[in-house]
Scaffold this motif. Structure first.
Motif, PDB file in Angstrom:
ATOM      1  N   SER A  46      29.644  17.167  18.587  1.00  0.00           N
ATOM      2  CA  SER A  46      30.206  15.761  18.977  1.00  0.00           C
ATOM      3  C   SER A  46      29.296  14.790  18.430  1.00  0.00           C
ATOM      4  O   SER A  46      29.470  13.674  17.890  1.00  0.00           O
ATOM      5  CB  SER A  46      31.297  16.163  20.396  1.00  0.00           C
ATOM      6  OG  SER A  46      29.851  15.887  20.803  1.00  0.00           O
ATOM      7  N   THR A  47      28.151  15.241  18.929  1.00  0.00           N
ATOM      8  CA  THR A  47      27.070  14.641  18.403  1.00  0.00           C
ATOM      9  C   THR A  47      26.635  14.537  16.164  1.00  0.00           C
ATOM     10  O   THR A  47      26.327  13.641  16.503  1.00  0.00           O
ATOM     11  CB  THR A  47      25.583  15.126  18.869  1.00  0.00           C
ATOM     12  OG1 THR A  47      25.253  16.786  18.787  1.00  0.00           O
ATOM     13  CG2 THR A  47      25.846  15.021  20.320  1.00  0.00           C
ATOM     14  N   ILE A  56      27.633  11.163  13.889  1.00  0.00           N
ATOM     15  CA  ILE A  56      26.374  11.343  12.831  1.00  0.00           C
ATOM     16  C   ILE A  56      26.739  11.162  11.255  1.00  0.00           C
ATOM     17  O   ILE A  56      27.178   9.965  10.773  1.00  0.00           O
ATOM     18  CB  ILE A  56      25.275  12.068  12.725  1.00  0.00           C
ATOM     19  CG1 ILE A  56      24.664  12.340  13.912  1.00  0.00           C
ATOM     20  CG2 ILE A  56      24.116  11.675  11.303  1.00  0.00           C
ATOM     21  CD1 ILE A  56      23.050  12.838  14.176  1.00  0.00           C
ATOM     22  N   LEU A  57      28.428  12.344  11.306  1.00  0.00           N
ATOM     23  CA  LEU A  57      28.871  11.823   9.935  1.00  0.00           C
ATOM     24  C   LEU A  57      29.600  10.872  10.065  1.00  0.00           C
ATOM     25  O   LEU A  57      29.972  10.101   8.833  1.00  0.00           O
ATOM     26  CB  LEU A  57      29.926  13.341   9.995  1.00  0.00           C
ATOM     27  CG  LEU A  57      28.851  14.269   9.968  1.00  0.00           C
ATOM     28  CD1 LEU A  57      29.280  16.038   9.912  1.00  0.00           C
ATOM     29  CD2 LEU A  57      28.303  14.340   7.981  1.00  0.00           C
ATOM     30  N   LEU A  58      30.360  10.645  11.535  1.00  0.00           N
ATOM     31  CA  LEU A  58      31.475   8.979  11.386  1.00  0.00           C
ATOM     32  C   LEU A  58      30.401   8.006  10.799  1.00  0.00           C
ATOM     33  O   LEU A  58      31.513   7.052  10.041  1.00  0.00           O
ATOM     34  CB  LEU A  58      32.009   9.357  12.584  1.00  0.00           C
ATOM     35  CG  LEU A  58      33.143   9.873  12.713  1.00  0.00           C
ATOM     36  CD1 LEU A  58      33.318  10.123  14.282  1.00  0.00           C
ATOM     37  CD2 LEU A  58      34.220   9.774  12.263  1.00  0.00           C
ATOM     38  N   LEU A  59      29.540   7.533  11.381  1.00  0.00           N
ATOM     39  CA  LEU A  59      28.735   5.839  10.973  1.00  0.00           C
ATOM     40  C   LEU A  59      28.496   6.576   9.956  1.00  0.00           C
ATOM     41  O   LEU A  59      27.927   5.539   9.516  1.00  0.00           O
ATOM     42  CB  LEU A  59      26.952   6.389  12.222  1.00  0.00           C
ATOM     43  CG  LEU A  59      27.655   6.209  13.514  1.00  0.00           C
ATOM     44  CD1 LEU A  59      26.343   6.421  14.384  1.00  0.00           C
ATOM     45  CD2 LEU A  59      28.303   5.384  14.194  1.00  0.00           C
ATOM     46  N   ALA A 105      37.374  12.017  17.588  1.00  0.00           N
ATOM     47  CA  ALA A 105      35.931  12.031  18.390  1.00  0.00           C
ATOM     48  C   ALA A 105      36.143  11.053  19.425  1.00  0.00           C
ATOM     49  O   ALA A 105      35.213  11.708  21.121  1.00  0.00           O
ATOM     50  CB  ALA A 105      34.754  11.594  17.784  1.00  0.00           C
ATOM     51  N   LEU A 106      36.499   9.889  19.837  1.00  0.00           N
ATOM     52  CA  LEU A 106      36.806   9.341  21.433  1.00  0.00           C
ATOM     53  C   LEU A 106      38.069  10.522  21.972  1.00  0.00           C
ATOM     54  O   LEU A 106      37.540   9.926  23.512  1.00  0.00           O
ATOM     55  CB  LEU A 106      37.611   8.348  20.728  1.00  0.00           C
ATOM     56  CG  LEU A 106      37.111   6.482  20.025  1.00  0.00           C
ATOM     57  CD1 LEU A 106      37.867   5.838  19.948  1.00  0.00           C
ATOM     58  CD2 LEU A 106      35.715   6.386  21.097  1.00  0.00           C
ATOM     59  N   LYS A 107      38.835  11.032  21.382  1.00  0.00           N
ATOM     60  CA  LYS A 107      39.199  11.773  22.258  1.00  0.00           C
ATOM     61  C   LYS A 107      39.153  12.920  22.652  1.00  0.00           C
ATOM     62  O   LYS A 107      38.558  13.641  24.254  1.00  0.00           O
ATOM     63  CB  LYS A 107      40.786  12.712  21.548  1.00  0.00           C
ATOM     64  CG  LYS A 107      41.894  13.274  21.989  1.00  0.00           C
ATOM     65  CD  LYS A 107      42.433  13.673  21.103  1.00  0.00           C
ATOM     66  CE  LYS A 107      43.157  14.660  22.225  1.00  0.00           C
ATOM     67  NZ  LYS A 107      44.664  15.216  21.414  1.00  0.00           N
ATOM     68  N   LEU A 108      38.013  13.471  22.188  1.00  0.00           N
ATOM     69  CA  LEU A 108      36.990  14.139  22.395  1.00  0.00           C
ATOM     70  C   LEU A 108      36.316  14.515  24.326  1.00  0.00           C
ATOM     71  O   LEU A 108      35.854  14.933  25.088  1.00  0.00           O
ATOM     72  CB  LEU A 108      35.843  15.175  21.047  1.00  0.00           C
ATOM     73  CG  LEU A 108      36.528  16.200  20.698  1.00  0.00           C
ATOM     74  CD1 LEU A 108      35.549  16.148  19.007  1.00  0.00           C
ATOM     75  CD2 LEU A 108      37.742  17.509  20.835  1.00  0.00           C
ATOM     76  N   ARG A 109      35.563  12.805  24.446  1.00  0.00           N
ATOM     77  CA  ARG A 109      35.461  12.144  25.086  1.00  0.00           C
ATOM     78  C   ARG A 109      35.859  12.057  26.649  1.00  0.00           C
ATOM     79  O   ARG A 109      35.726  11.081  28.067  1.00  0.00           O
ATOM     80  CB  ARG A 109      34.243  11.141  24.544  1.00  0.00           C
ATOM     81  CG  ARG A 109      33.993  10.830  23.418  1.00  0.00           C
ATOM     82  CD  ARG A 109      33.316   9.451  23.615  1.00  0.00           C
ATOM     83  NE  ARG A 109      31.845   9.256  23.947  1.00  0.00           N
ATOM     84  CZ  ARG A 109      30.603   9.092  24.080  1.00  0.00           C
ATOM     85  NH1 ARG A 109      30.113   9.925  23.109  1.00  0.00           N
ATOM     86  NH2 ARG A 109      29.624   9.057  25.139  1.00  0.00           N
ATOM     87  N   PHE A 110      36.973  11.986  26.782  1.00  0.00           N
ATOM     88  CA  PHE A 110      37.787  11.987  27.600  1.00  0.00           C
ATOM     89  C   PHE A 110      38.333  12.928  28.730  1.00  0.00           C
ATOM     90  O   PHE A 110      38.538  14.190  27.995  1.00  0.00           O
ATOM     91  CB  PHE A 110      39.987  11.239  26.947  1.00  0.00           C
ATOM     92  CG  PHE A 110      38.845  10.063  26.350  1.00  0.00           C
ATOM     93  CD1 PHE A 110      38.843   9.029  26.169  1.00  0.00           C
ATOM     94  CD2 PHE A 110      39.991   9.904  25.063  1.00  0.00           C
ATOM     95  CE1 PHE A 110      38.138   7.789  25.554  1.00  0.00           C
ATOM     96  CE2 PHE A 110      40.840   8.825  25.042  1.00  0.00           C
ATOM     97  CZ  PHE A 110      39.389   7.406  24.419  1.00  0.00           C
ATOM     98  N   HIS A 111      38.439  12.771  29.659  1.00  0.00           N
ATOM     99  CA  HIS A 111      38.480  13.893  30.678  1.00  0.00           C
ATOM    100  C   HIS A 111      40.426  14.395  30.460  1.00  0.00           C
ATOM    101  O   HIS A 111      40.847  13.551  30.920  1.00  0.00           O
ATOM    102  CB  HIS A 111      38.051  13.855  31.888  1.00  0.00           C
ATOM    103  CG  HIS A 111      36.580  13.803  32.627  1.00  0.00           C
ATOM    104  ND1 HIS A 111      35.761  14.857  31.164  1.00  0.00           N
ATOM    105  CD2 HIS A 111      35.945  12.834  32.339  1.00  0.00           C
ATOM    106  CE1 HIS A 111      34.800  14.054  31.535  1.00  0.00           C
ATOM    107  NE2 HIS A 111      34.736  12.924  32.404  1.00  0.00           N
TER     108      HIS A 111
END
Length: 980
Positions: A5-6, A10-13, A28-34
């Motif tokens: 994810s890190t 970086i690639l997204l930015l 990427a947002l979805k990956l941060r959700f529980h």
């Protein structure tokens, strides 16, 4: 290959602004959700081309870019990367509302087209200092309601000149409202309620002439009065300044707000007369001026308020008559004017509009009769007229008012008979007619209604002149919990059908003329806690079935003509602490075991044929020998049973041990669910769960203190199998609900660990232990008066949050001083939710299978009905307040059968002015007004009748109001203002 994810971030930015890039941001947002679950199942990384067509919550522009991200109420949890969100640079609408997002709010920037930002109803933390007007030049809606934001009100908001909707309520912002807020002249909606704001309300808010809705109250603590300039807000439809410490007069200028639909000024310290200019508010539907210090009469100009549905002016100092024009309001549904000084008669024709639902005029000086039109259209639900000077009969029309739920007419001079069908109404659950002049008989229900169950839960007929028999149809009162008929002229036998009233908890038939025998069937009232049938003409033996009443606490059979022996089995009722058998015709030996060992002589006097050591009267010579022989036989039998039991226990222990070893072989891996950012693992937690770290043990589990490798101190609760583990799916749901709680006065649940059989809860550690330890242990000397009062307020805030701000409502069920923990600053935190109940059905009371809670804190109705609601917590909290006042434990210090509630009532004679008699001797310089107020609030909380207890929100408000209005310095030694 899976990209970390890190690296993905970086690639997204560095990526270009395309629809594909937008899709990568969302994934990427979805990956941060529980556990995003089905809500975001359509966000498929293998089908990102369908983003604009099938992905939930996504809207795109014709040019193929994401312009709306709407994740409202999708049951999402975890953290949000606002750095990622900033990459969606074409966003117009962004909503994360109604989820469980937590963590500190990051820096959201560079969204030049954003018009609506909704973060409401989450658990986001941090401040909003990052807001930069240049990043959101088009922002019109900003909603951050009900989060955990802190700090001062963000100055960056003041540059958002296009803002129309601003909601920062339900957070922890502090400081003053900046006068420059009045520069946001396009505002139509402003909510700052439910924070910790202080200072004066700036007059500059009067410049917001486009405002339609404004909320500034609830928990804020302003100084001074309502600005006259609020009269300039002529577009206002809703004005709420409740519960925020305002003083002074109500401005006459508010009469200019001709469009006003709702005016809430309740729970303040407003004084002076109600301005007649409010009569100009002809569009007003809801007016609440209650709980202030207003004086004078209801202005005659109020005759113009013909659209009113709700009129609340209770708990003020108003006087004069209630104008007849109030009865003419065609839409009036609720009228509450109780606890004032109103005189004269009730308005003629009140209720004739056919819409009246709630009427409370209690505790005034009203005379005359009760209008017969109150329930003209069968809509009246609540009728409370107690503590007045009303006379005449109860209108027969009330006996046909099928909508009635609560009727309280006690402490008046009503006469005549009770309307035939009143007690049989289908929805009526409370009927209080005590202390009147009512006569006649209680009739059996008519038209075959005697076959139907009756909803009534409490019936109080005390101190009237009602005669005749108690109707046999009492058996249909299947919900009846309290029956008080003391001090009447009832006669005939107590009906056998009383045994079918299985929910009965309090039965008082004393001071009547009942005759015949006490029915054996009384033993079927398994929930009976209080039984008083003294001062009657009852005869025959005392039924041994009374020993079946396992919740019985008080038994009074005195002043009758009862005969024969006192059943020894009654002494085995473990809950029984008070019994009176005096002035009967009882004979034989007084049992010398169980309850009878603790009773004194007065419980048996007036029975010349009784004998035994207690009365210093010897019994016949054969008696003791027979008793001794029986006792010896019993002992031998019990010894044999005990030996057999020991063998069985040893065998069972071996079986359990073998089963446990096999079960351990099948244990799954430990799983951890984190409810915030943590710096430890499951293994770190398990390392702390060992005997040397045990710091507490209770009914729900064992508590351990631990320290993680990063030096974070935590408390780990190892839950017992019972209770919390009753249904794993339901249990996980409740744990996740608790994990989402974010309140400064509730111990935060950091994580949950489980391996399928053992469950561990990880909480933040409270360094100073419990309030119970501080008051009763060695730490008591550290808690001065100011600290104790602050703890009372903080604990009340925590409970108020559980009762009023959580969905579903959470009833703690084990509120006590040892479950109020103190951090290093002695700030109070509600803890230990091992017995908590998540209430459904709008918070209606629910039945438990067993009593849960701690002795000395359990509300009376809970003990004998096993029904729980938020008022059980209120009672327990009242006991905690008494502990804060006295420094004493709830039980064990006042003699057999006496608890802190009873002791304080006796010691003060129920008068708050006598509170000095019960104050903790360690306390010095205690302000009299605060001590009296705290005692008054405590006595309200521990009312036997749950209906008379205030809600926790009211308790919290009363405590906070007193503290704000008290002298700034509590160090004065003047005897006129302090104790000791």
């Amino acid at each position: 290959m899976v990209i970390p994810s890190t690296v993905l971030l970086i690639l997204l930015l560095c990526s270009s602004h395309t629809l594909a890039a937008d899709a990568d941001v969302l994934l990427a947002l979805k990956l941060r959700f529980h556990h995003p679950g089905p809500s975001l199942s359509s966000w498929d990384e293998t089908d990102s081309a369908s983003l604009c067509l099938t992905w939930a919550g996504i809207e795109c522009s014709p040019a193929g870019r994401v312009v709306s991200l709407l994740l409202t109420d999708m049951n999402l949890h975890g953290t949000v990367s606002f750095l990622l969100l900033s990459r969606l640079d074409r966003l117009v609408n962004l909503s994360l509302a109604g989820n469980g997002f937590s963590g500190e709010f990051g820096s959201l920037t560079n969204l030049p087209r954003l018009r609506s930002l909704d973060l409401s109803n989450n658990q986001l933390t941090g401040d909003l200092a990052w807001i930069d007007p240049s990043s959101f030049p088009e922002l019109e809606v900003f909603d951050a309601y009900d989060n955990n934001f802190t700090g001062s009100l963000p100055s960056g908001l003041l540059g958002l000149t296009k803002l129309r909707y601003l909601s920062l309520g339900g957070n922890y912002f502090w400081g003053k409202i900046p006068p420059s807020l009045g520069g946001l002249v396009k505002l139509e909606y402003l909510s700052l309620d439910g924070n910790d704001l202080s200072g004066r309300i700036p007059a500059e808010l009067g410049n917001l002439t486009r405002l339609r809705v404004i909320y500034l109250g609830q928990y804020n603590a302003y100084e001074g009065n309502i600005p006259d300039e609020f009269g300039n807000l002529t577009g206002l439809v809703h004005l709420d300044l409740s519960s925020c410490g305002l003083e002074g007069n109500i401005p006459k200028t508010l009469g200019r707000l001709a469009k006003l639909h709702t005016l809430y000024l309740h729970i303040n310290s407003l004084s002076g007369a109600v301005p007649g200019e409010l009569g100009n508010l002809t569009n007003l539907v809801s007016l609440d001026l209650s709980i202030n210090s207003l004086t004078g009469e209801i202005p005659p100009e109020f005759v113009n308020l013909t659209k009113l549905r709700l009129l609340n002016m209770f708990m003020n100092r108003l006087h004069g008559s209630i104008p007849d024009f109030v009865a003419g309001f065609p839409n009036l549904e609720a009228l509450a004017l109780w606890r004032n000084n109103f005189t004269g008669t009730m308005p003629r024709g009140l209720g004739s509009n056919g819409r009246l639902r709630e009427l409370d005029l209690s505790t005034n000086k009203l005379t005359g009769t009760i209008p017969s039109e109150l329930c003209l259209s069968d809509r009246l639900q609540i009728l409370i007229l107690l503590n007045n000077f009303l006379f005449g009969p109860i209108p027969e029309s009330l006996g046909t008012c099928n909508s009635l739920v609560k009727v309280r007419l006690g402490q008046n001079y009503l006469n005549g008979s009770i309307p035939t069908s009143l007690i049989y109404l289908p929805h009526l659950n409370l009927l209080e007619l005590q202390n009147n002049l009512l006569s006649g008989v209680l009739m059996e229900s008519m038209n075959n209604e005697s076959l139907k169950p009756v909803a009534l839960q409490e019936l109080n007929l005390e101190n009237n002149k009602i005669s005749g028999m108690l109707p046999d149809s009492i058996s249909n009162f299947s919900c009846l919990q309290i029956l008080i008929a003391r001090g009447n002229q009832f006669s005939g036998p107590i009906p056998v059908s009383i045994g079918e009233v299985r929910q009965l908890a309090r039965l008082d038939l004393s001071e009547n003329a009942f005759n015949g025998e006490i029915p054996q069937e009384i033993g079927n009232c398994y929930n009976l806690n209080h039984m008083d049938i003294s001062q009657n003409n009852l005869s025959g033996p005392i039924p041994g079935t009374i020993s079946k009443l396992h919740f019985l606490n008080y038994l009074n059979l005195s002043g009758n003509h009862l005969t024969r022996i006192i059943p020894e089995a009654i002494g085995t009722v473990q809950s029984l602490t008070t019994a009176d058998f005096s002035y009967n015709n009882l004979s034989g030996r007084i049992p010398d075991s169980g309850l009878f060992v603790i009773l004194n002589t007065s419980s048996f006097m007036g029975n010349p044929e009784l004998c035994g050591h207690l009365l210093n009267r010897s019994c016949h010579l054969g008696g003791p020998k027979t008793v001794s022989h029986r006792t010896n036989l019993k002992f031998r039998f019990i010894f044999m049973l005990a030996m057999s039991g020991c063998v069985l226990i040893l065998v069972a222990a071996v079986i359990v041990k073998v089963t446990h070893l096999r079960r351990n072989d099948r244990l799954g891996r430990w799983k951890m669910t984190a409810f915030q950012k943590i710096d430890f693992s499951v293994n770190d937690v398990l390392e702390c769960v060992k005997d040397g770290n045990e710091i507490g043990r209770g009914g729900a589990g064992v508590v351990f203190h631990g320290q993680t490798p990063c030096s974070t101190e935590i408390a780990i609760k190892k839950l017992l199998v019972l209770g919390w583990n009753r249904n794993y799916r339901s249990f996980r749901g409740e744990i996740e609900t608790l994990g989402r709680i974010r309140h400064r006065n509730i111990v935060r649940l950091m994580a949950f660990c489980s391996n399928g059989e053992m469950n561990l809860l990880i909480f933040e550690y409270m360094k100073n232990g419990s309030l119970g330890e501080a008051l009763s242990g060695k730490k008591g000397r550290f808690l001065g008066w100011n600290t104790r009062y602050r703890i009372a307020i903080e604990a009340a805030r925590g409970l108020s949050y559980l009762h009023h701000d959580c969905s579903p409502m959470i009833v703690h069920r084990d509120v006590k001083s040892s479950n109020i923990l103190l951090n290093s600053s002695n700030e109070a935190h509600i803890a230990d939710f091992g017995l908590a109940k998540f209430m459904s059905d709008g918070g209606a009371s629910e039945s438990m299978s067993v009593i849960a809670g701690s002795y000395g804190y359990i509300a009376p109705e809970y003990a004998y009905t096993l029904k729980v609601d938020e008022k059980t917590d209120v009672y327990s909290f009242g006991v905690v307040l008494l502990e804060l006042l006295t420094g004493r434990r709830p039980v064990g210090e006042f003699g057999m059968g006496v608890d802190i509630v009873q002791w304080t009532r006796i010691a003060t004679n129920g008068l708050r002015e006598n509170v000095g008699c019960i104050l903790d001797p360690k306390l010095t310089n205690v302000p009299k007004d605060e001590a009296m107020r705290l005692y008054f609030i405590a006595t309200m909380c521990v009312q036997e009748n749950r209906i008379e207890r205030p809600a926790m929100r009211e308790v919290e408000q009363m405590l906070s109001e007193q503290h704000r209005n008290s002298p700034e310095s509590h160090t004065s030694s003047s005897s006129s203002t302090t104790f000791r």
